[in-house]
Design a protein around this motif. Structure first.
Motif, short mmCIF file in Angstrom:
data_model
loop_
_atom_site.label_atom_id
_atom_site.label_comp_id
_atom_site.label_asym_id
_atom_site.label_seq_id
_atom_site.Cartn_x
_atom_site.Cartn_y
_atom_site.Cartn_z
N GLY A 60 0.79 -1.22 0.00
CA GLY A 60 0.00 0.00 0.00
C GLY A 60 0.82 1.26 0.00
N GLY A 61 0.14 2.35 0.29
CA GLY A 61 0.74 3.67 0.17
C GLY A 61 1.48 4.13 1.41
N LEU A 62 1.74 5.41 1.44
CA LEU A 62 2.49 6.03 2.53
C LEU A 62 1.77 5.84 3.86
N VAL A 63 2.55 5.49 4.90
CA VAL A 63 1.97 5.24 6.21
C VAL A 63 2.29 6.38 7.16
N SER A 64 1.55 6.45 8.27
CA SER A 64 1.72 7.55 9.22
C SER A 64 3.09 7.54 9.88
N GLU A 65 3.76 6.39 9.90
CA GLU A 65 5.12 6.29 10.44
C GLU A 65 6.04 7.33 9.80
N ALA A 66 5.79 7.64 8.53
CA ALA A 66 6.64 8.57 7.80
C ALA A 66 6.58 9.98 8.36
N LEU A 99 -2.31 -11.20 0.31
CA LEU A 99 -3.70 -10.78 0.13
C LEU A 99 -3.93 -10.04 -1.18
N PHE A 100 -2.95 -9.28 -1.62
CA PHE A 100 -3.11 -8.42 -2.80
C PHE A 100 -2.22 -8.92 -3.94
N GLY A 101 -2.62 -8.64 -5.16
CA GLY A 101 -1.85 -9.09 -6.30
C GLY A 101 -2.08 -10.56 -6.57
N HIS A 102 -1.24 -11.15 -7.44
CA HIS A 102 -1.40 -12.56 -7.79
C HIS A 102 -0.14 -13.34 -7.41
N PRO A 103 -0.31 -14.59 -6.95
CA PRO A 103 0.84 -15.39 -6.50
C PRO A 103 1.92 -15.61 -7.56
N HIS A 104 1.54 -15.67 -8.83
CA HIS A 104 2.54 -15.93 -9.87
C HIS A 104 3.64 -14.87 -9.85
N THR A 105 3.27 -13.63 -9.62
CA THR A 105 4.26 -12.54 -9.60
C THR A 105 5.30 -12.79 -8.52
N ILE A 126 3.17 -12.14 4.90
CA ILE A 126 2.33 -11.34 5.79
C ILE A 126 0.89 -11.38 5.30
N THR A 127 -0.02 -11.19 6.24
CA THR A 127 -1.46 -11.21 5.93
C THR A 127 -2.15 -9.94 6.41
N SER A 128 -1.38 -8.87 6.63
CA SER A 128 -1.96 -7.63 7.16
C SER A 128 -2.77 -6.91 6.09
N GLN A 129 -3.80 -6.20 6.54
CA GLN A 129 -4.66 -5.45 5.62
C GLN A 129 -4.97 -4.09 6.26
N THR A 130 -3.98 -3.22 6.26
CA THR A 130 -4.11 -1.90 6.86
C THR A 130 -4.93 -0.97 5.97
N ALA A 131 -5.35 0.14 6.54
CA ALA A 131 -6.11 1.13 5.77
C ALA A 131 -5.31 1.65 4.57
N PRO A 132 -3.99 1.97 4.71
CA PRO A 132 -3.23 2.39 3.52
C PRO A 132 -3.18 1.32 2.44
N ALA A 133 -3.12 0.06 2.84
CA ALA A 133 -3.09 -1.02 1.84
C ALA A 133 -4.42 -1.12 1.11
N GLY A 138 -7.55 0.17 -3.86
CA GLY A 138 -8.89 0.56 -4.25
C GLY A 138 -10.00 -0.24 -3.61
N LEU A 139 -9.76 -0.75 -2.40
CA LEU A 139 -10.76 -1.56 -1.70
C LEU A 139 -11.38 -0.78 -0.55
N SER A 140 -12.65 -0.95 -0.35
CA SER A 140 -13.34 -0.25 0.74
C SER A 140 -13.30 -1.06 2.03
N GLN A 141 -13.11 -2.37 1.91
CA GLN A 141 -13.00 -3.21 3.11
C GLN A 141 -12.15 -4.43 2.81
N GLY A 142 -11.65 -5.04 3.89
CA GLY A 142 -10.80 -6.21 3.75
C GLY A 142 -11.58 -7.49 3.94
N TRP A 143 -10.89 -8.51 4.43
CA TRP A 143 -11.48 -9.83 4.60
C TRP A 143 -11.54 -10.18 6.08
N ASP A 144 -12.54 -10.97 6.46
CA ASP A 144 -12.60 -11.41 7.85
C ASP A 144 -11.49 -12.43 8.10
#
Length: 450
Positions: A60-66, A99-105, A126-133, A138-144
């Motif tokens: 994902g994009g820029l995080v608040s840590e920055a 979680l994002f993209g395709h495994p072949h890559t 990793i399996t994290s799904q943060t708000a920046p990710a 372009g997703l409004s919500q993640g997975w349970d």
């Protein structure tokens, strides 16, 4: 019985694990993108005979840590590929999402790095799904929780299936028959899942390790089961030896239940040393770094973890408000509870007040050790001998300065104790971790088909 050698990795951050480390550098603005700086860190780790350098990351994009410290700017896949050319032995651990993209890559990229490095690549799942990710993709919500780990499992099975799809023996290079690659010897993938599908064979041949090493980090029951099934090494946050022993015992038993050799699943908790020639010098080093932190921001962070009002933490030398902390436990988000509980275990054990806990690496989460190189070496040996770890993923206060101190003063102590290598054992990361070369179809491989 021969006592095991301690396994060591190093978590690479641009300036170091301490949130104020960047303030000690002359050129503060370019730390996140200075490739020469990362080369220095990598070569220092190799000089210390470390097993691997570990590049954490989040999709994902820029995080608040920055906003308050140098962040992880460069793609870790590009970083490890570059560092492969500047090192010869140290392992290269790249973090990517399942979680994002395709495994072949990912399969192709990690396999390519394993070839380019001569067998030193590793994939950290990793399996994290943060708000920046979610926002970046372009997703409004993640997975349970259930779908998240099902998605991750399908991702891993496709990646490993692709890694096995073009075995060495398929490349025949038969000039008489004008046959370079024998299609009859391929192991093409045919996977149809709920979240991902893939067919065919990878264009990258079987890698020098048979398969790249798989690392996985996480604390939940689902994560422990997932890691025990698919990973070769687990990163974990353990701040108290008794909790580490319980985690160690559980994941080894889970690995055995999947038909695996428990000794081939390494447990490497995070550990954050701040060292000095004497105990007092180490404490001074920590105080000097801590003085560069934003105390108000840290207090707000601690109040969030404890679910108490920041005003209740105003007097830093006061005892922790244990009654409120315990009463508010149910209001803490599930994702934060492991971190919170580990911090509080350590605080109770050491009788910490508010100040002590606030400056105990609450942002990074891992146990801090303040002391001399010799006492730190003995502490690591104690955890390994008490079956709380097979080794550690070290978080360095200031890089590469703190890493040089480990290489020059801690490693020699471990070597004198007979608990650390005096030279790399082999060419590949599996060789150096004491793991066998992966052979498709063996008992370890069968876990992917369960």
């Amino acid at each position: 019985m021969t006592r095991p050698h301690i396994r060591l990795g190093v978590n690479v951050l641009a300036s170091g694990r301490h949130d104020a480390a960047w303030k000690t550098f002359d050129d503060k603005r370019h730390l996140s993108t200075d490739i020469d700086h990362f080369v220095q860190i990598a070569t220092s780790a190799e000089r210390g005979l470390f097993d691997a350098i570990f590049f954490a990351d989040g999709p994902g994009g820029l995080v608040s840590e920055a906003h308050s410290r140098p962040w992880r700017a460069l793609d870790p896949m590009v970083l490890v590929a570059n560092l492969a050319a500047h090192t010869e032995h140290v392992g290269l651990v790249c973090t990517t999402t399942t979680l994002f993209g395709h495994p072949h890559t990912i399969a192709r990229q990690i396999a390519s790095v394993d070839h380019a490095s001569g067998g030193r690549a590793a994939w950290n799942i990793i399996t994290s799904q943060t708000a920046p990710a979610l926002g970046a993709f372009g997703l409004s919500q993640g997975w349970d929780q259930q779908d998240r780990y099902l998605r991750a499992e399908e991702f891993v099975r496709i990646v490993t299936g692709f890694w096995d799809s073009l075995p060495d023996e398929a490349v025949v290079a038969d000039t008489e028959r004008s046959l370079y690659l024998d299609p009859a010897r391929l192991r093409p993938l045919a996977f149809e899942g709920q979240h991902f599908s893939a067919r065919g064979a990878l264009s990258v041949p079987e890698t020098p390790q048979g398969r790249p090493v798989i690392f996985q980090a996480g604390q939940s029951a689902d994560s422990r089961a997932f890691g025990a099934r698919y990973a070769d090494a687990l990163f974990t946050g353990q701040r108290v030896i008794e909790g580490a022993q319980a985690f160690y015992s559980e994941v080894k038993a889970l690995a055995l239940g999947y038909g695996r050799d428990p000794d081939h699943l390494l447990v490497m908790p995070g550990l954050f040393p701040i060292l000095g020639a004497t105990e007092e010098e180490a404490r001074r080093r920590k105080r000097a770094l801590d003085d560069g932190l934003d105390a108000a921001a840290l207090r707000d962070e601690l109040s969030h973890h404890l679910a108490v009002d920041p005003d209740r933490l105003a007097d830093l030398d006061a005892p922790l408000p244990w009654a409120e902390i315990e009463a508010n436990e149910d209001s803490v988000p599930i994702a934060s509870r492991w971190h919170r509980n580990e911090m509080l275990k350590e605080a109770r054990l050491n009788g910490w007040n508010i100040r002590d806990l606030m400056f105990s690496n609450i942002t990074g989460g891992h146990r801090v050790y303040v002391g001399t190189p010799e006492s730190f070496a003995l502490d690591m040996v104690d955890w390994v001998d008490r079956r709380g770890a097979d080794g550690f993923n070290l978080n360095i206060d200031v890089q590469p300065e703190g890493l040089d101190l480990i290489a020059d003063q801690v490693i020699p102590v471990l070597q004198r104790l007979g608990r650390y290598r005096r030279g790399y054992e082999g060419r590949t990361l599996r060789d150096n971790l004491g793991l066998p070369r992966f052979v498709a179809g063996d008992a370890a491989d069968l876990r992917a088909a369960v």
